[in-house]
Design a protein around this motif. Sequence first.
Motif, PDB file in Angstrom:
ATOM      1  N   SER A 179       0.766  -0.947  -0.179  1.00  0.00           N
ATOM      2  CA  SER A 179       0.080   0.230   0.827  1.00  0.00           C
ATOM      3  C   SER A 179       0.792   1.402  -0.036  1.00  0.00           C
ATOM      4  CB  SER A 179      -1.028   0.487   1.220  1.00  0.00           C
ATOM      5  OG  SER A 179      -0.087   0.557   2.718  1.00  0.00           O
ATOM      6  N   ALA A 180       0.658   2.534  -1.093  1.00  0.00           N
ATOM      7  CA  ALA A 180       0.942   3.834  -0.305  1.00  0.00           C
ATOM      8  C   ALA A 180      -0.071   4.975  -0.550  1.00  0.00           C
ATOM      9  CB  ALA A 180       2.089   3.639  -2.094  1.00  0.00           C
ATOM     10  N   VAL A 181       0.327   5.391   1.168  1.00  0.00           N
ATOM     11  CA  VAL A 181      -0.459   6.260   0.704  1.00  0.00           C
ATOM     12  C   VAL A 181       0.225   7.915   0.849  1.00  0.00           C
ATOM     13  CG1 VAL A 181      -2.141   7.382   3.150  1.00  0.00           C
ATOM     14  CG2 VAL A 181      -1.498   4.340   2.868  1.00  0.00           C
ATOM     15  N   PRO A 182      -0.237   8.749   0.535  1.00  0.00           N
ATOM     16  CA  PRO A 182       0.036  10.414   0.323  1.00  0.00           C
ATOM     17  C   PRO A 182       0.624  10.820   2.285  1.00  0.00           C
ATOM     18  CG  PRO A 182      -1.960   9.634  -0.931  1.00  0.00           C
ATOM     19  CD  PRO A 182      -1.948   8.612  -0.382  1.00  0.00           C
ATOM     20  N   ASP A 183       1.229  11.611   1.649  1.00  0.00           N
ATOM     21  CA  ASP A 183       1.383  12.290   3.813  1.00  0.00           C
ATOM     22  C   ASP A 183       0.651  13.275   3.666  1.00  0.00           C
ATOM     23  OD1 ASP A 183       2.834  13.838   5.279  1.00  0.00           O
ATOM     24  OD2 ASP A 183       4.523  12.625   5.191  1.00  0.00           O
ATOM     25  N   PRO A 184       0.096  13.623   4.936  1.00  0.00           N
ATOM     26  CA  PRO A 184      -1.121  14.741   4.566  1.00  0.00           C
ATOM     27  C   PRO A 184      -0.323  16.121   4.762  1.00  0.00           C
ATOM     28  CG  PRO A 184      -1.740  13.055   6.384  1.00  0.00           C
ATOM     29  CD  PRO A 184      -0.272  12.740   5.181  1.00  0.00           C
ATOM     30  N   LYS A 185       0.596  15.638   4.969  1.00  0.00           N
ATOM     31  CA  LYS A 185       1.071  17.058   5.812  1.00  0.00           C
ATOM     32  C   LYS A 185       2.661  17.535   4.724  1.00  0.00           C
ATOM     33  CE  LYS A 185       1.996  15.800  10.255  1.00  0.00           C
ATOM     34  NZ  LYS A 185       2.153  14.478  11.790  1.00  0.00           N
ATOM     35  N   GLN A 186       2.464  16.794   3.692  1.00  0.00           N
ATOM     36  CA  GLN A 186       3.630  17.804   2.700  1.00  0.00           C
ATOM     37  C   GLN A 186       3.491  16.923   1.249  1.00  0.00           C
ATOM     38  OE1 GLN A 186       7.003  18.775   3.492  1.00  0.00           O
ATOM     39  NE2 GLN A 186       6.255  19.152   1.031  1.00  0.00           N
ATOM     40  N   LYS A 187       3.717  17.933   0.351  1.00  0.00           N
ATOM     41  CA  LYS A 187       3.076  17.545  -0.985  1.00  0.00           C
ATOM     42  C   LYS A 187       3.737  17.213  -1.630  1.00  0.00           C
ATOM     43  CE  LYS A 187       0.235  21.267  -2.926  1.00  0.00           C
ATOM     44  NZ  LYS A 187      -1.236  20.232  -3.098  1.00  0.00           N
ATOM     45  N   GLY A 188       3.217  15.764  -2.356  1.00  0.00           N
ATOM     46  CA  GLY A 188       4.076  15.048  -3.089  1.00  0.00           C
ATOM     47  C   GLY A 188       4.772  13.787  -2.310  1.00  0.00           C
ATOM     48  N   PHE A 189       4.872  13.551  -0.559  1.00  0.00           N
ATOM     49  CA  PHE A 189       6.411  12.506  -0.638  1.00  0.00           C
ATOM     50  C   PHE A 189       4.503  12.040   0.296  1.00  0.00           C
ATOM     51  CE2 PHE A 189       9.377  15.110   1.866  1.00  0.00           C
ATOM     52  CZ  PHE A 189       8.867  16.086   1.387  1.00  0.00           C
ATOM     53  N   CYS A 190       4.854  10.084  -0.317  1.00  0.00           N
ATOM     54  CA  CYS A 190       4.267   9.159   0.301  1.00  0.00           C
ATOM     55  C   CYS A 190       4.960   8.207   1.185  1.00  0.00           C
ATOM     56  CB  CYS A 190       3.952   8.922  -1.698  1.00  0.00           C
ATOM     57  SG  CYS A 190       2.415   7.470  -1.442  1.00  0.00           S
TER      58      CYS A 190
ATOM     59  N   GLY B  35       5.604  25.411  -8.424  1.00  0.00           N
ATOM     60  CA  GLY B  35       5.296  24.381  -9.309  1.00  0.00           C
ATOM     61  C   GLY B  35       5.790  24.088 -10.745  1.00  0.00           C
ATOM     62  N   LYS B  36       6.084  24.846 -11.186  1.00  0.00           N
ATOM     63  CA  LYS B  36       6.972  25.324 -12.441  1.00  0.00           C
ATOM     64  C   LYS B  36       8.712  25.639 -12.278  1.00  0.00           C
ATOM     65  CE  LYS B  36       3.504  27.554 -15.078  1.00  0.00           C
ATOM     66  NZ  LYS B  36       3.299  28.829 -15.833  1.00  0.00           N
ATOM     67  N   MET B  37       9.098  26.182 -11.443  1.00  0.00           N
ATOM     68  CA  MET B  37      10.516  26.411 -10.417  1.00  0.00           C
ATOM     69  C   MET B  37      11.019  24.645  -9.736  1.00  0.00           C
ATOM     70  SD  MET B  37      11.008  30.142  -8.518  1.00  0.00           S
ATOM     71  CE  MET B  37      12.267  29.448  -8.601  1.00  0.00           C
ATOM     72  N   TYR B  38      10.103  24.088  -9.710  1.00  0.00           N
ATOM     73  CA  TYR B  38      10.032  23.051  -9.161  1.00  0.00           C
ATOM     74  C   TYR B  38      10.639  21.855 -10.359  1.00  0.00           C
ATOM     75  CZ  TYR B  38      10.125  18.304  -7.072  1.00  0.00           C
ATOM     76  OH  TYR B  38      10.604  16.980  -7.608  1.00  0.00           O
ATOM     77  N   MET B  39      10.603  22.100 -11.389  1.00  0.00           N
ATOM     78  CA  MET B  39      10.418  21.104 -12.120  1.00  0.00           C
ATOM     79  C   MET B  39      11.430  21.163 -13.186  1.00  0.00           C
ATOM     80  SD  MET B  39       7.562  18.957 -13.206  1.00  0.00           S
ATOM     81  CE  MET B  39       7.174  18.367 -14.460  1.00  0.00           C
ATOM     82  N   SER B  40      11.813  23.074 -12.625  1.00  0.00           N
ATOM     83  CA  SER B  40      12.589  23.584 -14.135  1.00  0.00           C
ATOM     84  C   SER B  40      13.895  23.117 -13.484  1.00  0.00           C
ATOM     85  CB  SER B  40      12.800  24.576 -14.326  1.00  0.00           C
ATOM     86  OG  SER B  40      11.639  25.135 -14.358  1.00  0.00           O
ATOM     87  N   ALA B  41      13.581  23.056 -11.738  1.00  0.00           N
ATOM     88  CA  ALA B  41      14.479  22.928 -10.869  1.00  0.00           C
ATOM     89  C   ALA B  41      15.429  20.950 -11.352  1.00  0.00           C
ATOM     90  CB  ALA B  41      14.484  22.731  -9.653  1.00  0.00           C
ATOM     91  N   ARG B  56      14.882  21.189  -2.151  1.00  0.00           N
ATOM     92  CA  ARG B  56      14.667  20.802  -0.721  1.00  0.00           C
ATOM     93  C   ARG B  56      14.310  21.841  -0.317  1.00  0.00           C
ATOM     94  NH1 ARG B  56      19.785  18.743   1.529  1.00  0.00           N
ATOM     95  NH2 ARG B  56      20.078  20.995   2.431  1.00  0.00           N
ATOM     96  N   LEU B  57      14.219  23.256  -0.983  1.00  0.00           N
ATOM     97  CA  LEU B  57      13.379  24.242  -0.522  1.00  0.00           C
ATOM     98  C   LEU B  57      11.988  24.848  -0.690  1.00  0.00           C
ATOM     99  CD1 LEU B  57      13.877  26.716   0.898  1.00  0.00           C
ATOM    100  CD2 LEU B  57      14.128  28.498  -0.867  1.00  0.00           C
ATOM    101  N   LEU B  58      12.260  24.524  -2.525  1.00  0.00           N
ATOM    102  CA  LEU B  58      10.659  24.544  -3.567  1.00  0.00           C
ATOM    103  C   LEU B  58      10.156  23.639  -2.513  1.00  0.00           C
ATOM    104  CD1 LEU B  58      12.661  24.923  -6.624  1.00  0.00           C
ATOM    105  CD2 LEU B  58      10.669  26.710  -5.709  1.00  0.00           C
ATOM    106  N   THR B  59      10.590  22.146  -2.279  1.00  0.00           N
ATOM    107  CA  THR B  59      10.133  21.019  -1.863  1.00  0.00           C
ATOM    108  C   THR B  59       9.117  21.381  -1.011  1.00  0.00           C
ATOM    109  OG1 THR B  59      11.321  19.536  -2.729  1.00  0.00           O
ATOM    110  CG2 THR B  59       9.304  18.120  -1.271  1.00  0.00           C
ATOM    111  N   GLN B  60      10.240  22.040   0.327  1.00  0.00           N
ATOM    112  CA  GLN B  60       9.258  22.789   1.371  1.00  0.00           C
ATOM    113  C   GLN B  60       7.962  23.595   1.351  1.00  0.00           C
ATOM    114  OE1 GLN B  60      11.707  24.685   3.719  1.00  0.00           O
ATOM    115  NE2 GLN B  60      13.105  22.398   4.351  1.00  0.00           N
ATOM    116  N   LEU B  61       8.495  24.543   0.400  1.00  0.00           N
ATOM    117  CA  LEU B  61       7.001  25.831  -0.045  1.00  0.00           C
ATOM    118  C   LEU B  61       6.534  25.399  -0.923  1.00  0.00           C
ATOM    119  CD1 LEU B  61       9.880  28.145  -0.528  1.00  0.00           C
ATOM    120  CD2 LEU B  61       9.198  27.539   1.603  1.00  0.00           C
ATOM    121  N   ARG B  62       5.700  23.912  -1.791  1.00  0.00           N
ATOM    122  CA  ARG B  62       5.094  23.904  -2.466  1.00  0.00           C
ATOM    123  C   ARG B  62       3.920  23.274  -1.311  1.00  0.00           C
ATOM    124  NH1 ARG B  62       1.945  23.798  -5.629  1.00  0.00           N
ATOM    125  NH2 ARG B  62       1.660  21.923  -6.476  1.00  0.00           N
ATOM    126  N   GLY B  63       2.706  24.009  -1.705  1.00  0.00           N
ATOM    127  CA  GLY B  63       1.179  23.241  -1.123  1.00  0.00           C
ATOM    128  C   GLY B  63       1.250  24.472   0.569  1.00  0.00           C
TER     129      GLY B  63
END
Lengths: 439, 90
Positions: A179-190, B35-41, B56-63
């Motif tokens: 199973s894989a569940v997205p991390d609710p606290k961090q976008k794109g993490f799973c 998001g666009k910056m993340y894709m480019s980076a 790392r910074l962009l990942t933290q700030l997205r969302g």
Amino acid sequence: MLLYTPEELVSESRSLSEMAVEALERGNLDEVRFLLGRMSVGHIELYYGYLDWVTQMAGKILRDFGEDYFETTSGKIARFLMAPYAEGLKEGNEKGAIADIMTLWCHQLGKIDPLGETGNEVAFSLAPCGSGGRLVLGALYEISPQKYPRLRDDKPLFCRICQHLQGALNETSGKAFWSAVPDPKQKGFCRVRFSKHDTRGKFLFNAEETSQLLTPRCTKALQRLENNRLDIQDLLRDQHTEWRPLHDLLNLWVTALFSVVYEEQGTDYLSELVWETYVNMFDGTYRMYSMMDTRSLFRNLVRMWYYHQATFRVTEEEDRFVFRLDPCGSGGRLYRAEALIPGAFQYGKGMLCEIQEPGDITFGRAPFPIYCIHCAATNRDQYEGKPWAFIIDGEAMSDPSKPCIQYIYKKEAPRKAPPSHLTQVGLTEAKPLHKEYVI
Amino acid sequence: MSLLSQLVGTFFMFLGFIGILLGFYLYRMKQEDLGKMYMSATMMGGGEMSETPMVRLLTQLRGNDSLKKQRALQVLVGSILLAVVGAWLA
């Protein structure tokens, strides 16, 4: 005009891993480190290309036929692809199944943190996930909702495809395993979990094994160099084949979707699917061709072919380079039933089918291996005014034992194509290069 | 000494000015642009991409819009302070 002597051509046709091995033998560690950096992301365009292509095709299916049809189709493909993986799992090889699946993620250019192992499960954090997570972090679902639509429950499309793969493995093996569940606290993490059944109570991986499993060869080689160890030849040699399982899985997903679409929606819709997704995406290649010089384009294509899992020889002609792919790493290997697990996936067996009617997207041949239709479509597109960056002789691989022939034309070469190549894709003449590609 | 402090002060003011622009830009930036910056980076490649500071910074700030605004305000305040110190030195 020829750009290389025969010796230079052989040298320029080497893989990055061969260059790194030679640099190591010469004792030039700075060059080895430089090459390791390039090798660690050698598959980047191919991998991201497949990722976008798969998602855009799924998006078109979703838009055109609705969510129920998408769910059924994606589920069907997932069951087909996961069947060989389920066999080992049914026999109780849970460690092997975990290793196989994590090997796929290991090359997704994302970070993986082990979350630990208990008697009941093994867990990892994809931080972030390099596939579905990348599309989420890249905001593609917000920027291009037409190409990257979300599902009714707001789930990102690629993540749903991944969920189907998990469900299919669990269903086929009869175990709620993956199973894989997205991390609710961090976008794109799973968070990925593997529940133990046959091995419940046992510990499958020690810290060293976990680290080995999650670390790509280039990183391992760099770590050894930092510790003044030079025994890295085994890590360098043929490094481009390391991501092959992921490459082949994506290749098979595409072929399985083509097969379903061909059988259920027909050739015209299949052609539309390829043109709206793959052919449009190929515009990036034409832009790159416009901006780069011929030698750089050639070197880039050599690298691409290695990471596309091809075995090839190159010759140079006055106006073009000729790649004799024996076989091509995607369509050719699949045509020879060598993809992912040799013999497990082949045309005419299970879902994968050949096209039975000759047409523009089959190079006028039939029966035709369905994966290769995208090459016919881009051939036509290039003859209609795009740079000749990737031309295929559609007759060359008329049976699986023959090599495929691919050409990259030199930038200054006249746009004169053999008439047989034009008729293969339903044309009689090639159009001049569009002005937008002249830089 | 006074010439050196004038030079350093001017340089600090210049950095402060750039920082203020950056902070303001980050504050106003939409999540789609991040998001666009993340894709480019990440497309630029170069090894362990998710470990580079920019990614790392962009990942933290997205969302995470509140974190993005917090970081932007930190950059703004830091840059204003730098510019003030620069003005004092000059």
